[in-house]
Write a protein that holds these residues in place. Sequence first.
Motif, PDB file in Angstrom:
ATOM      1  N   MET A  95      44.470  20.409  32.993  1.00 20.41           N
ATOM      2  CA  MET A  95      43.632  19.201  32.901  1.00 20.41           C
ATOM      3  C   MET A  95      42.344  19.617  33.349  1.00 20.41           C
ATOM      4  SD  MET A  95      43.814  15.282  34.151  1.00 20.41           S
ATOM      5  CE  MET A  95      45.525  15.001  33.108  1.00 20.41           C
ATOM      6  N   LEU A  96      42.408  20.440  34.576  1.00 21.07           N
ATOM      7  CA  LEU A  96      41.018  20.913  35.196  1.00 21.07           C
ATOM      8  C   LEU A  96      40.243  21.631  34.270  1.00 21.07           C
ATOM      9  CD1 LEU A  96      42.227  21.526  38.804  1.00 21.07           C
ATOM     10  CD2 LEU A  96      40.753  19.724  38.014  1.00 21.07           C
ATOM     11  N   ASP A  97      40.967  22.278  33.280  1.00 22.45           N
ATOM     12  CA  ASP A  97      40.254  23.387  32.421  1.00 22.45           C
ATOM     13  C   ASP A  97      39.343  22.636  31.284  1.00 22.45           C
ATOM     14  OD1 ASP A  97      40.144  26.213  30.849  1.00 22.45           O
ATOM     15  OD2 ASP A  97      40.516  24.652  29.331  1.00 22.45           O
ATOM     16  N   ARG A  98      39.780  21.283  30.997  1.00 19.90           N
ATOM     17  CA  ARG A  98      38.873  20.518  30.146  1.00 19.90           C
ATOM     18  C   ARG A  98      37.926  19.204  30.731  1.00 19.90           C
ATOM     19  NH1 ARG A  98      37.796  21.857  25.464  1.00 19.90           N
ATOM     20  NH2 ARG A  98      38.193  19.421  24.354  1.00 19.90           N
ATOM     21  N   ILE A  99      38.516  18.978  32.086  1.00 23.45           N
ATOM     22  CA  ILE A  99      37.646  17.805  32.764  1.00 23.45           C
ATOM     23  C   ILE A  99      37.290  18.405  34.003  1.00 23.45           C
ATOM     24  CG2 ILE A  99      37.735  15.620  33.755  1.00 23.45           C
ATOM     25  CD1 ILE A  99      40.050  14.812  31.824  1.00 23.45           C
ATOM     26  N   PRO A 100      35.974  18.850  34.254  1.00 23.10           N
ATOM     27  CA  PRO A 100      35.321  19.331  35.504  1.00 23.10           C
ATOM     28  C   PRO A 100      35.584  18.708  36.768  1.00 23.10           C
ATOM     29  CG  PRO A 100      33.571  18.617  34.137  1.00 23.10           C
ATOM     30  CD  PRO A 100      34.842  18.229  33.371  1.00 23.10           C
ATOM     31  N   LEU A 101      36.731  18.226  37.217  1.00 21.30           N
ATOM     32  CA  LEU A 101      36.931  17.787  38.444  1.00 21.30           C
ATOM     33  C   LEU A 101      36.744  19.021  39.644  1.00 21.30           C
ATOM     34  CD1 LEU A 101      40.009  15.747  37.483  1.00 21.30           C
ATOM     35  CD2 LEU A 101      37.626  14.531  37.672  1.00 21.30           C
ATOM     36  N   HIS A 102      36.199  18.477  40.801  1.00 25.79           N
ATOM     37  CA  HIS A 102      36.249  19.396  41.931  1.00 25.79           C
ATOM     38  C   HIS A 102      36.900  18.953  43.299  1.00 25.79           C
ATOM     39  CE1 HIS A 102      31.911  19.991  40.172  1.00 25.79           C
ATOM     40  NE2 HIS A 102      32.776  20.808  39.683  1.00 25.79           N
ATOM     41  N   SER A 103      37.209  19.876  43.959  1.00 26.38           N
ATOM     42  CA  SER A 103      38.069  19.442  45.300  1.00 26.38           C
ATOM     43  C   SER A 103      37.086  18.650  46.047  1.00 26.38           C
ATOM     44  CB  SER A 103      38.271  20.751  45.906  1.00 26.38           C
ATOM     45  OG  SER A 103      38.759  20.320  47.246  1.00 26.38           O
ATOM     46  N   ARG A 162      42.592  17.100  46.271  1.00 26.53           N
ATOM     47  CA  ARG A 162      42.149  16.524  47.501  1.00 26.53           C
ATOM     48  C   ARG A 162      41.409  15.398  47.425  1.00 26.53           C
ATOM     49  NH1 ARG A 162      42.849  21.717  48.556  1.00 26.53           N
ATOM     50  NH2 ARG A 162      40.714  22.339  48.463  1.00 26.53           N
ATOM     51  N   ALA A 163      41.405  14.569  46.358  1.00 25.22           N
ATOM     52  CA  ALA A 163      40.325  13.734  46.019  1.00 25.22           C
ATOM     53  C   ALA A 163      40.684  12.229  47.007  1.00 25.22           C
ATOM     54  CB  ALA A 163      40.578  13.100  44.636  1.00 25.22           C
ATOM     55  N   SER A 164      39.540  11.497  47.140  1.00 24.84           N
ATOM     56  CA  SER A 164      39.702  10.211  48.019  1.00 24.84           C
ATOM     57  C   SER A 164      39.811   9.413  46.642  1.00 24.84           C
ATOM     58  CB  SER A 164      38.422   9.887  48.555  1.00 24.84           C
ATOM     59  OG  SER A 164      38.433   8.622  49.185  1.00 24.84           O
ATOM     60  N   LEU A 165      40.870   8.354  46.887  1.00 28.55           N
ATOM     61  CA  LEU A 165      41.087   7.236  45.728  1.00 28.55           C
ATOM     62  C   LEU A 165      40.557   5.939  46.067  1.00 28.55           C
ATOM     63  CD1 LEU A 165      44.700   8.400  44.391  1.00 28.55           C
ATOM     64  CD2 LEU A 165      42.448   9.599  43.800  1.00 28.55           C
ATOM     65  N   SER A 166      39.646   5.428  45.407  1.00 32.04           N
ATOM     66  CA  SER A 166      39.457   4.274  45.624  1.00 32.04           C
ATOM     67  C   SER A 166      40.297   3.225  44.618  1.00 32.04           C
ATOM     68  CB  SER A 166      37.854   3.912  45.318  1.00 32.04           C
ATOM     69  OG  SER A 166      37.177   4.391  46.393  1.00 32.04           O
ATOM     70  N   LEU A 167      41.253   2.412  45.003  1.00 34.02           N
ATOM     71  CA  LEU A 167      42.268   1.739  44.184  1.00 34.02           C
ATOM     72  C   LEU A 167      41.684   0.456  43.795  1.00 34.02           C
ATOM     73  CD1 LEU A 167      45.340   3.232  45.870  1.00 34.02           C
ATOM     74  CD2 LEU A 167      44.332   3.887  43.819  1.00 34.02           C
ATOM     75  N   ILE A 168      41.561   0.020  42.545  1.00 34.51           N
ATOM     76  CA  ILE A 168      41.221  -1.216  41.872  1.00 34.51           C
ATOM     77  C   ILE A 168      42.426  -2.245  41.684  1.00 34.51           C
ATOM     78  CG2 ILE A 168      39.906  -2.582  40.254  1.00 34.51           C
ATOM     79  CD1 ILE A 168      38.101  -0.773  41.894  1.00 34.51           C
ATOM     80  N   ARG A 169      42.544  -3.145  42.539  1.00 38.69           N
ATOM     81  CA  ARG A 169      44.052  -3.851  42.390  1.00 38.69           C
ATOM     82  C   ARG A 169      43.943  -4.874  41.217  1.00 38.69           C
ATOM     83  NH1 ARG A 169      46.846  -8.277  44.468  1.00 38.69           N
ATOM     84  NH2 ARG A 169      44.956  -9.597  45.154  1.00 38.69           N
TER      85      ARG A 169
END
Length: 689
Positions: A374-382, A408-415
């Motif tokens: 997935m990281l190969d197609r979507i440029p997410l970062h640590s 190691r992302a911080s997740l903001s969760l929308i309830r």
Amino acid sequence: MRDDVVQASSILGHSPGQVWEVIGDPESYSRFVAEISWCEIQRPAERGRGPKCLVRLEPRPGTLVVGEIEARVWRPGEHVVWCGVENDGIWVSVELRQAPDGGTELLAQLMLPAPHSPLVSAASFKRTVRAAARRIDLHLSGRAASPQDEPAHTKATTLHTASTLIKAGVLAAARPDKIARQLTSLSQWGATVAGGYSANAARVPEEVALHDERNVRTFKQTADRSNQLANSLAARGVRARDRIALLCRNHATMVESLIACSKLGVDAILLNTGLSAGAVADVIGLHKPVAVLADDEFSRIIADIPGDFLRLSTWPETENGYPTIDQFIAGVPATKLKPVDRIGRLVVLTSGTTGTPKGARRPTPKGLSTSAAMLDRIPLHSGDRFVVAAPLFHSWGLAGMQIGMAVRASLSLIRRFDAEEILRTIAEHRCGVLFAVPIMLQRILDLPERIRSRYDLSSLRIVASSGSALPGTIVTEFMDTFGDVLYNFYGSTEVSWASIATPEDLRAAPTTAGRCPPGTRVAILDDDHKRVPPGWEGQIFVGNDMLFEGYTDGASVPRAENLMATGDVGYQDAAGRLFVTGRADEMIVSGGENVSPRPVEEAIVALPGVHEAAVIGVPDREFGQRFAAYIVPKRGARMSADDVRAYIHHRLARFAVPRDVYFVEELPRNATGKVLKRLLRDETWPIEQ
């Protein structure tokens, strides 16, 4: 011939009339010419004049040219000359001449004004004509392309995987003791939810892991609380191979519960919050969990289900609810658990848009290579900050959590979904990534501009969408509004992923599902599971390391060539992009013609004044089946059923024209925004014809 006219020719083994079936259909050009990514008819051909089209060209990778063209010469079966509407001096001529043995000589000429365009050379034009002629010949012969003629797939080599992970910052220098603890956690637990969050707690213990409307948890706090919950469940007799059901919206306790199940080797059954009480009872009855963890809003549903299983509250809202997770783990030590022999599975329910949802056992990721795909197609970062608005019980919300865990992302969760709340969360937390389903993007666009402009979204660089079809009009409008940040992920509960469309792909072809990430293969097969010829539609089959392990009720999915069916129908263009034209079970046969509803829906949504549309097949005495269209108009818009039918008649084949057109206030949807087409057959839905 002047120096600025390039000429190329090829011989095809079919008559000029047969070759014209392709040449006379400009909207199919992208299936045969790799440099044409999109061609849309704006004015159909009429007596005495040819069509006018909007065309998108990619003469070279990364270079997109968009413009209007029209056929100045249009002699069916013989000759067409395409010219730019702006009279820029460029034209393309395609002439069909009778060749010996009943074949056709295809003579193509390209006029380039001086100085010559740096994007097209004589050699590249000749290669394009030869390749297109070969694909057209195979298409008309009904023969599949040889492997060397098919779009290449990137192999998931160890070097490529490592390069991708280093680029994303997943593999990066740190204190030796922290790296050692991180690697120890991954070696003990594998690439499970338990392993990922344990590794992150060892590497960045004080970084924020989870954020919801009530709580903020660091990676260490998440690890400790999940240990407490796992130990408390174990003390109540919960063991590996047991099952625990979760009926939760997005919040920190749900993630902690998933981690605890993983540490115990327990299978976690993710229940859809939009299921009826009866459907929840059916799923629990089938899977027989030893515990059900649910938000208080669902406590009544759980209370009415018979069974001697543990009931816990994950989101307390009433004093009369079940014992809360906090009460359950109070005083329990956060002692680390020993890895179990049997890894717990995540069981995701299918969407149930056409029937009762089924439980699908999700496989455990095969190490970091799964994240690298997935990281190969979507440029997410640590260290990215995610907003996860897609429900965690859904494959896409779950993917957001899992890939977030990998970086190691911080997740903001929308309830609970609220379009403005998503923008507020992005602005306040300076989030760079949003995981959402298409209906959420549409609702964000529906917000008045004065509301959208209140929020600073400059941090947002990736909007990852999946879960249902993303209309081309929404794709273009969203990127025109928020920038080229949109990534469209195509997959299913069963195959995980098939393809990912980048913003460049979506600009080139707004309805594309994109291209395969490394380690994934896609094939278009016919009903006999044989590969179809170039340009043909067929069933989409996918192969990768994350194919699901089967339904919990024992049902299976068709397989061929080590690939698994997605249940969708589609095709690949000449450049290797995948296009999904509909569900296999939604295809109808009208007057002997196979017709899919997806292109009809796309065409209707492109009409000014249309907000949403859904098309289904209904019985027809004369033709066997016909289409019925359900349209949600934009506020204040005026249109009639005849307007819609006339528009579709100009755009598509006559069997695609919906005989029945209904205008409705809304479309029935499930909790993830998918249209429940089975409910459209209920006569209570149409309100005006």
